[in-house]
Design a protein around this motif. Structure first.
Motif, PDB file in Angstrom:
ATOM      1  N   ALA A   1       0.836  -1.204   0.000  1.00  0.00           N
ATOM      2  CA  ALA A   1       0.000   0.000   0.000  1.00  0.00           C
ATOM      3  C   ALA A   1       0.869   1.251   0.000  1.00  0.00           C
ATOM      4  O   ALA A   1       0.574   2.228  -0.698  1.00  0.00           O
ATOM      5  N   ASP A   2       1.959   1.227   0.778  1.00  0.00           N
ATOM      6  CA  ASP A   2       2.882   2.361   0.798  1.00  0.00           C
ATOM      7  C   ASP A   2       3.469   2.609  -0.594  1.00  0.00           C
ATOM      8  O   ASP A   2       3.563   3.755  -1.053  1.00  0.00           O
ATOM      9  N   ALA A   3       3.867   1.528  -1.255  1.00  0.00           N
ATOM     10  CA  ALA A   3       4.463   1.653  -2.586  1.00  0.00           C
ATOM     11  C   ALA A   3       3.452   2.212  -3.578  1.00  0.00           C
ATOM     12  O   ALA A   3       3.787   3.055  -4.416  1.00  0.00           O
ATOM     13  N   PHE A   4       2.219   1.766  -3.477  1.00  0.00           N
ATOM     14  CA  PHE A   4       1.167   2.262  -4.367  1.00  0.00           C
ATOM     15  C   PHE A   4       0.965   3.761  -4.162  1.00  0.00           C
ATOM     16  O   PHE A   4       0.926   4.541  -5.125  1.00  0.00           O
ATOM     17  N   LEU A   5       0.874   4.182  -2.903  1.00  0.00           N
ATOM     18  CA  LEU A   5       0.610   5.591  -2.619  1.00  0.00           C
ATOM     19  C   LEU A   5       1.802   6.456  -3.007  1.00  0.00           C
ATOM     20  O   LEU A   5       1.630   7.564  -3.520  1.00  0.00           O
ATOM     21  N   SER A   6       3.009   5.958  -2.799  1.00  0.00           N
ATOM     22  CA  SER A   6       4.197   6.715  -3.193  1.00  0.00           C
ATOM     23  C   SER A   6       4.241   6.937  -4.694  1.00  0.00           C
ATOM     24  O   SER A   6       4.794   7.913  -5.178  1.00  0.00           O
ATOM     25  N   GLY A   7       3.625   6.028  -5.442  1.00  0.00           N
ATOM     26  CA  GLY A   7       3.629   6.145  -6.891  1.00  0.00           C
ATOM     27  C   GLY A   7       2.621   7.132  -7.433  1.00  0.00           C
ATOM     28  O   GLY A   7       2.746   7.573  -8.585  1.00  0.00           O
ATOM     29  N   VAL A   8       1.623   7.495  -6.621  1.00  0.00           N
ATOM     30  CA  VAL A   8       0.589   8.406  -7.121  1.00  0.00           C
ATOM     31  C   VAL A   8       0.633   9.784  -6.478  1.00  0.00           C
ATOM     32  O   VAL A   8       0.081  10.741  -7.019  1.00  0.00           O
ATOM     33  N   LEU A   9       1.267   9.900  -5.311  1.00  0.00           N
ATOM     34  CA  LEU A   9       1.399  11.215  -4.703  1.00  0.00           C
ATOM     35  C   LEU A   9       2.592  11.941  -5.310  1.00  0.00           C
ATOM     36  O   LEU A   9       3.594  11.320  -5.658  1.00  0.00           O
ATOM     37  N   PRO A  10       2.504  13.281  -5.429  1.00  0.00           N
ATOM     38  CA  PRO A  10       3.555  14.011  -6.140  1.00  0.00           C
ATOM     39  C   PRO A  10       4.914  14.008  -5.473  1.00  0.00           C
ATOM     40  O   PRO A  10       5.921  14.177  -6.130  1.00  0.00           O
ATOM     41  N   ARG A  11       4.943  13.827  -4.148  1.00  0.00           N
ATOM     42  CA  ARG A  11       6.233  13.837  -3.481  1.00  0.00           C
ATOM     43  C   ARG A  11       6.268  12.776  -2.402  1.00  0.00           C
ATOM     44  O   ARG A  11       5.266  12.471  -1.765  1.00  0.00           O
TER      45      ARG A  11
ATOM     46  N   TRP B   1      -9.261  -4.544   6.524  1.00  0.00           N
ATOM     47  CA  TRP B   1      -9.126  -5.911   6.026  1.00  0.00           C
ATOM     48  C   TRP B   1     -10.369  -6.324   5.259  1.00  0.00           C
ATOM     49  O   TRP B   1     -11.492  -6.036   5.669  1.00  0.00           O
ATOM     50  N   THR B   2     -10.187  -7.016   4.151  1.00  0.00           N
ATOM     51  CA  THR B   2     -11.307  -7.627   3.436  1.00  0.00           C
ATOM     52  C   THR B   2     -11.538  -9.022   4.001  1.00  0.00           C
ATOM     53  O   THR B   2     -10.729  -9.556   4.771  1.00  0.00           O
ATOM     54  N   ASP B   3     -12.659  -9.652   3.622  1.00  0.00           N
ATOM     55  CA  ASP B   3     -12.940 -11.007   4.083  1.00  0.00           C
ATOM     56  C   ASP B   3     -11.919 -12.012   3.563  1.00  0.00           C
ATOM     57  O   ASP B   3     -11.801 -13.120   4.092  1.00  0.00           O
ATOM     58  N   ASP B   4     -11.187 -11.626   2.519  1.00  0.00           N
ATOM     59  CA  ASP B   4     -10.188 -12.507   1.930  1.00  0.00           C
ATOM     60  C   ASP B   4      -8.803 -12.333   2.538  1.00  0.00           C
ATOM     61  O   ASP B   4      -7.819 -12.894   2.048  1.00  0.00           O
ATOM     62  N   GLY B   5      -8.695 -11.531   3.587  1.00  0.00           N
ATOM     63  CA  GLY B   5      -7.413 -11.341   4.238  1.00  0.00           C
ATOM     64  C   GLY B   5      -6.493 -10.381   3.528  1.00  0.00           C
ATOM     65  O   GLY B   5      -5.275 -10.413   3.729  1.00  0.00           O
ATOM     66  N   LEU B   6      -7.051  -9.520   2.704  1.00  0.00           N
ATOM     67  CA  LEU B   6      -6.272  -8.498   2.014  1.00  0.00           C
ATOM     68  C   LEU B   6      -6.635  -7.136   2.576  1.00  0.00           C
ATOM     69  O   LEU B   6      -7.544  -6.996   3.397  1.00  0.00           O
ATOM     70  N   LEU B   7      -5.924  -6.124   2.138  1.00  0.00           N
ATOM     71  CA  LEU B   7      -6.163  -4.762   2.599  1.00  0.00           C
ATOM     72  C   LEU B   7      -6.748  -3.919   1.472  1.00  0.00           C
ATOM     73  O   LEU B   7      -6.380  -4.078   0.308  1.00  0.00           O
ATOM     74  N   THR B   8      -7.635  -3.019   1.835  1.00  0.00           N
ATOM     75  CA  THR B   8      -8.171  -2.062   0.870  1.00  0.00           C
ATOM     76  C   THR B   8      -8.560  -0.794   1.614  1.00  0.00           C
ATOM     77  O   THR B   8      -8.488  -0.723   2.843  1.00  0.00           O
ATOM     78  N   TRP B   9      -8.961   0.241   0.873  1.00  0.00           N
ATOM     79  CA  TRP B   9      -9.314   1.515   1.497  1.00  0.00           C
ATOM     80  C   TRP B   9     -10.548   1.384   2.391  1.00  0.00           C
ATOM     81  O   TRP B   9     -11.462   0.622   2.104  1.00  0.00           O
ATOM     82  N   LYS B  10     -10.565   2.165   3.451  1.00  0.00           N
ATOM     83  CA  LYS B  10     -11.728   2.183   4.337  1.00  0.00           C
ATOM     84  C   LYS B  10     -12.912   2.923   3.720  1.00  0.00           C
ATOM     85  O   LYS B  10     -14.056   2.593   4.002  1.00  0.00           O
ATOM     86  N   HIS B  11     -12.632   3.942   2.926  1.00  0.00           N
ATOM     87  CA  HIS B  11     -13.747   4.777   2.474  1.00  0.00           C
ATOM     88  C   HIS B  11     -14.607   4.061   1.439  1.00  0.00           C
ATOM     89  O   HIS B  11     -14.144   3.181   0.703  1.00  0.00           O
ATOM     90  N   ASP B  12     -15.859   4.445   1.408  1.00  0.00           N
ATOM     91  CA  ASP B  12     -16.839   3.883   0.471  1.00  0.00           C
ATOM     92  C   ASP B  12     -16.605   4.508  -0.898  1.00  0.00           C
ATOM     93  O   ASP B  12     -16.958   5.669  -1.130  1.00  0.00           O
ATOM     94  N   THR B  13     -16.016   3.752  -1.811  1.00  0.00           N
ATOM     95  CA  THR B  13     -15.698   4.311  -3.130  1.00  0.00           C
ATOM     96  C   THR B  13     -16.946   4.562  -3.966  1.00  0.00           C
ATOM     97  O   THR B  13     -16.907   5.355  -4.906  1.00  0.00           O
ATOM     98  N   THR B  14     -18.074   3.937  -3.628  1.00  0.00           N
ATOM     99  CA  THR B  14     -19.301   4.153  -4.415  1.00  0.00           C
ATOM    100  C   THR B  14     -19.909   5.525  -4.159  1.00  0.00           C
ATOM    101  O   THR B  14     -20.760   5.976  -4.931  1.00  0.00           O
ATOM    102  N   GLN B  15     -19.493   6.187  -3.075  1.00  0.00           N
ATOM    103  CA  GLN B  15     -20.110   7.466  -2.728  1.00  0.00           C
ATOM    104  C   GLN B  15     -19.856   8.553  -3.767  1.00  0.00           C
ATOM    105  O   GLN B  15     -20.566   9.563  -3.794  1.00  0.00           O
ATOM    106  N   PHE B  16     -18.852   8.351  -4.611  1.00  0.00           N
ATOM    107  CA  PHE B  16     -18.520   9.364  -5.605  1.00  0.00           C
ATOM    108  C   PHE B  16     -19.284   9.171  -6.916  1.00  0.00           C
ATOM    109  O   PHE B  16     -19.073   9.905  -7.872  1.00  0.00           O
TER     110      PHE B  16
END
Length: 329
Positions: free
Chosen positions: A202-212, A227-242
């Protein structure tokens, strides 16, 4: 969150690191806060973890908030983050300002530890209604609202209604006139739901999209992961809200009309390195609000509270002192 689909393949059977498993522990959280404080020039002895609480909105959505302990009770300094972020993005700012007022950061509905809402339950009007609830529940008599990005749009809508408790408004890197391409880029980022095997990924992903790199390092990524039910990590926010069906964000013209109705002292801030909000947009918004002014925060991107928390805190401190000086005249 079973059934969640990601944007990148995750190695099958990869076990999360110890750092990942402990990312929400007290020790990890205090270490993160101490690191943030050091970067902002805060005395380590002055580092305290914020308290937490919940307020229930009129439609039943539970709204989570953070509060930094301090001797002052008024004004209530209420911080609103942008889309895809969380209340912890104001951690360093809360530490810097906690002796000047009652410092509270709200997890907007659908973000952080706040509940998700259903169709039509999001948007600037919904957040503005939540502000009525939160300020009333806190028994606030004098509120200074600090709103970033989407939180800043909602702050403009709420301030236009001229609530009696609103004593000041600080709009952070947003206004009716934002860069369309940069705005789309932000929306695309926060609308995605990637999957991560561990915190390092997740850190690597964010470092790749933030400008600095600094903004990636101080973004509080662990506070925005679940945590997802599959034991992975994802964002907490509800992405459908947008999505349009989930709620409506005020249009640029609606924000202009709202700004013209605001009567409280107002400060508009833009990050010096922001690609979302430029000098012209900041000047336009300040000109629309009677008596408002704008400032450029040095060494700051769009999310000023993480890229230069000291700069944001200093600007808010000057703003509060100006109000006190005018009140004493």
């Amino acid at each position: 969150m079973s059934g969640t689909t990601g944007t990148a393949a995750v190695p099958h059977g990869r076990r999360p690191s110890v750092r990942t498993l402990r990312m929400h522990s007290f020790t990890s959280e205090f270490k993160r806060l101490t690191t943030l404080a050091s970067a902002a020039g805060i005395d380590p002895a002055d580092v305290v973890l914020p308290a937490e609480g919940v307020v229930r909105a009129d439609d039943g959505v539970r709204l989570h908030y953070l509060e930094w302990p301090g001797p002052a009770t008024e004004p209530l300094l209420l911080f609103l983050h942008g889309g895809g972020l969380h209340a912890h993005s104001f951690d360093a700012v809360g530490l810097l300002l906690r002796r000047l007022g009652r410092c509270v950061a709200l997890d907007l509905r659908g973000h952080g530890e706040s509940d998700w809402a259903g169709p039509g339950g999001y948007g600037t009007d919904a957040i503005a209604a939540d502000l009525d609830t939160v300020t009333a529940r806190f028994g606030a008599r004098r509120v200074v609202l600090v709103g970033h990005s989407m939180g800043g749009m909602a702050a403009l809508v709420w301030a236009a209604r001229r609530p009696a408790v609103l004593a000041g408004l600080v709009v952070v890197d947003v206004g009716p006139d934002i860069d369309a391409a940069a705005g789309r880029s932000v929306n695309e980022l926060i609308s995605r739901r990637p999957l991560f095997a561990d915190l390092d990924e997740a850190d690597a992903f964010l470092s790749g999209v933030l400008p600095r790199t600094r903004e990636a390092a101080t973004s509080g990524v662990a506070q925005n992961l679940t945590w997802t039910d599959d034991g992975l990590l994802t964002w907490k926010h509800d992405t459908t809200q947008f999505q349009p069906s989930m709620g409506r964000i005020a249009s640029p013209d609606e924000l202009r009309r709202a700004a013209a109705r605001i009567t409280c002292p107002t400060l508009v801030l833009r990050g010096e390195r922001s690609r979302v909000f430029g000098d012209e947009g900041a000047a336009e918004l300040a000109a629309l609000i009677p008596g408002a002014r704008w400032e450029r925060v040095p060494d700051a991107g769009h999310t000023i509270q993480t890229s230069n928390p000291r700069g944001l805190a200093d600007a808010v401190t000057r703003f509060l002192r100006d109000q006190d000086d005018e009140g004493a005249e």
